[in-house]
Write an enzyme that holds these catalytic residues in place. Sequence first.
Site, PDB file in Angstrom:
ATOM      1  N   LYS A  50     -39.260   2.206   1.173  1.00 15.72           N
ATOM      2  CA  LYS A  50     -38.236   1.323   1.940  1.00 15.72           C
ATOM      3  C   LYS A  50     -37.068   1.570   0.888  1.00 15.72           C
ATOM      4  O   LYS A  50     -35.751   0.804   1.327  1.00 15.72           O
ATOM      5  CB  LYS A  50     -38.617  -0.043   1.919  1.00 15.72           C
ATOM      6  CG  LYS A  50     -39.728  -0.007   3.137  1.00 15.72           C
ATOM      7  CD  LYS A  50     -39.841  -1.567   3.475  1.00 15.72           C
ATOM      8  CE  LYS A  50     -41.399  -1.653   4.133  1.00 15.72           C
ATOM      9  NZ  LYS A  50     -41.291  -1.296   5.743  1.00 15.72           N
ATOM     10  N   ASP A  59     -42.702 -11.365  -1.880  1.00 19.12           N
ATOM     11  CA  ASP A  59     -42.819 -10.048  -1.090  1.00 19.12           C
ATOM     12  C   ASP A  59     -41.176  -9.360  -1.135  1.00 19.12           C
ATOM     13  O   ASP A  59     -40.567 -10.062  -0.454  1.00 19.12           O
ATOM     14  CB  ASP A  59     -43.240 -10.156   0.161  1.00 19.12           C
ATOM     15  CG  ASP A  59     -43.331  -8.713   1.153  1.00 19.12           C
ATOM     16  OD1 ASP A  59     -42.528  -7.965   0.466  1.00 19.12           O
ATOM     17  OD2 ASP A  59     -43.882  -8.942   2.021  1.00 19.12           O
ATOM     18  N   CYS A 100     -44.926  -6.560  12.771  1.00 19.45           N
ATOM     19  CA  CYS A 100     -46.006  -6.854  12.081  1.00 19.45           C
ATOM     20  C   CYS A 100     -45.683  -8.321  11.607  1.00 19.45           C
ATOM     21  O   CYS A 100     -45.811  -8.811  10.408  1.00 19.45           O
ATOM     22  CB  CYS A 100     -46.219  -6.087  10.928  1.00 19.45           C
ATOM     23  SG  CYS A 100     -46.657  -4.451  11.028  1.00 19.45           S
ATOM     24  N   HIS A 139     -44.484 -10.918   7.072  1.00 19.65           N
ATOM     25  CA  HIS A 139     -44.990  -9.635   7.418  1.00 19.65           C
ATOM     26  C   HIS A 139     -46.411  -9.960   7.581  1.00 19.65           C
ATOM     27  O   HIS A 139     -46.946 -10.729   6.582  1.00 19.65           O
ATOM     28  CB  HIS A 139     -44.426  -8.768   6.625  1.00 19.65           C
ATOM     29  CG  HIS A 139     -44.789  -7.452   7.020  1.00 19.65           C
ATOM     30  ND1 HIS A 139     -46.255  -6.750   6.827  1.00 19.65           N
ATOM     31  CD2 HIS A 139     -44.119  -6.168   7.836  1.00 19.65           C
ATOM     32  CE1 HIS A 139     -46.355  -5.461   7.302  1.00 19.65           C
ATOM     33  NE2 HIS A 139     -45.187  -5.027   7.804  1.00 19.65           N
ATOM     34  N   GLN A 188     -38.411  -5.956   1.736  1.00 17.46           N
ATOM     35  CA  GLN A 188     -36.971  -5.828   2.307  1.00 17.46           C
ATOM     36  C   GLN A 188     -35.824  -6.194   1.368  1.00 17.46           C
ATOM     37  O   GLN A 188     -34.673  -6.093   1.906  1.00 17.46           O
ATOM     38  CB  GLN A 188     -37.119  -6.622   3.685  1.00 17.46           C
ATOM     39  CG  GLN A 188     -38.040  -6.062   4.646  1.00 17.46           C
ATOM     40  CD  GLN A 188     -37.811  -4.608   5.408  1.00 17.46           C
ATOM     41  OE1 GLN A 188     -36.578  -4.061   5.192  1.00 17.46           O
ATOM     42  NE2 GLN A 188     -38.974  -4.277   5.817  1.00 17.46           N
TER      43      GLN A 188
HETATM   44  C1  PLP Z   1     -41.512  -7.726   4.248  1.00 22.03           C
HETATM   45  C2  PLP Z   1     -42.486  -6.901   4.383  1.00 22.03           C
HETATM   46  N1  PLP Z   1     -43.616  -7.109   3.576  1.00 22.03           N
HETATM   47  C3  PLP Z   1     -44.551  -5.912   3.580  1.00 22.03           C
HETATM   48  C4  PLP Z   1     -44.363  -4.802   4.319  1.00 22.03           C
HETATM   49  C5  PLP Z   1     -45.523  -3.762   4.079  1.00 22.03           C
HETATM   50  O1  PLP Z   1     -45.067  -2.774   3.443  1.00 22.03           O
HETATM   51  P1  PLP Z   1     -46.054  -1.463   3.142  1.00 22.03           P
HETATM   52  O2  PLP Z   1     -46.350  -0.942   4.717  1.00 22.03           O
HETATM   53  O3  PLP Z   1     -45.103  -0.387   2.830  1.00 22.03           O
HETATM   54  O4  PLP Z   1     -47.074  -1.515   2.463  1.00 22.03           O
HETATM   55  C6  PLP Z   1     -43.413  -4.564   5.271  1.00 22.03           C
HETATM   56  C7  PLP Z   1     -43.191  -3.323   5.869  1.00 22.03           C
HETATM   57  O5  PLP Z   1     -42.363  -3.373   6.787  1.00 22.03           O
HETATM   58  C8  PLP Z   1     -42.302  -5.657   4.851  1.00 22.03           C
HETATM   59  O6  PLP Z   1     -41.107  -5.432   5.601  1.00 22.03           O
END
Ligand code: PLP
Length: 417
Positions: free
Chosen positions: A237, A211, A375, A134, A214
């Site tokens: 999430k 990270d 993203c 992401h 997900q």
């Molecule tokens: C794998 C991953 N990392 C980071 C993020 C960013 O999360 P946030 O917008 O809640 O900070 C997302 C959001 O879709 C994501 O799917």
Amino acid sequence: MTDLSVANSASTTAFDVEAVRRDFPILSQQVNGKPLVYLDNGASAQKPVAVLDAMDRYYREMHSNVHRGAHTLGDRATAAFEGARETVRNFVNAASTREIIWTRGTTEAINLVANGLAPRLKAGDEILVSHMEHHANIVPWQMIAERTGAKVVPIQVTPEGELDLDSFNSLLNDRTRILAITHVSNVLGTVNPVAPLIEQAKKRGILTLVDGAQAVPHFKPDVQDLGCDFYVFSSHKLFGPTGIGVLYGKAQLLEEMPPYQGGGEMIERVSFERTTWNVLPYKFEAGTPAIAEAVGLGAAIDYLDSLDRGAMEAAEKALLERANQLVETVPGMEIIGTAANKVPVMSFKIAGLHPSDIGTLLDQQGIAIRTGHHCAMPLMDFYGVPGTARVSFAFYNTLDEVDKLFTGLQKIQRLFA
Ligand SMILES: Cc1ncc(COP(=O)(O)O)c(C=O)c1O
């Protein structure tokens, strides 16, 4: 109409999905005149009554600022807030609540770590990420690379959407300082084998960040088992409120890192001559924190703990299996991301149809999915597509909803064919 019966043998589980759905009031509404089918859980998941009630009760009965020790309400708020931190510690199996830092979300947590590790980086150093990250796990590193002269290097993915382990092995070298990798891809649903990668990185003294944005909606991480230095995720999430997330970090590293933001709470003593920092975790929590949101996240984790995890995971697996079986009922539909180990996330394209049209036409049928680049533009470039349509299931989705999705896709495909 194309027959949906191919998947009628989808496994039935002990999981009482109808009972669970009653815990999520938002699900029982009509959208565009049709019962809502919410399949955009990867973007943000819905909240059970337990979370709504916990936040409501917090504001009705105990709201005040935390850590001030001035009066009873403040003590109640502090107990609820710190209780939630302990719930999160237990959820990720961290050794201590000193290692659990509240952030605004995954994005802020990664920015915090990137800034905190910047003093360790110099020109020529390398930060390994993967091609399936992401943007939140790419851009903060690029910003730090720009400042320090380090380089962000992507590990390749295979056409199936798995990490290319040969690429990982060939990229590890004496200049590699940081491995920042997603546990689960938000586009492909791939569950990456992060533990062995972390093990290899550790042998070379490389710092590791996972990270987990997900991953946590689908399974519990164990940070001590994984051995990672940092693990990050967002509450929204994980069926909790927006505006809060978590950074797990090894205490020793957090001690060594400079604070991220300055202000109240993060200091021990302030003077114009010399200011000193508070102890962990407060050193990284400048200003009044998101107290009600922390309480809400704690309630979300408690709610998840009250469910049968095994049955929940089996139910999610059944949803993905059914969706996979039905792909052949939509002419021209192609799945992007066919890894062997996946959470119930399905990105796809349909020949001749733009993803955003698929999203709009499904929405007219009450079905919410996500379309676009998710993203993850480098991954879109890898697959040579401007975007995909993405369905992301949660444990409260039903096999009937999967059928409705495919009936909807068949209709759209016929309309445009
Ligand atoms: C794998 C991953 N990392 C980071 C993020 C960013 O999360 P946030 O917008 O809640 O900070 C997302 C959001 O879709 C994501 O799917």
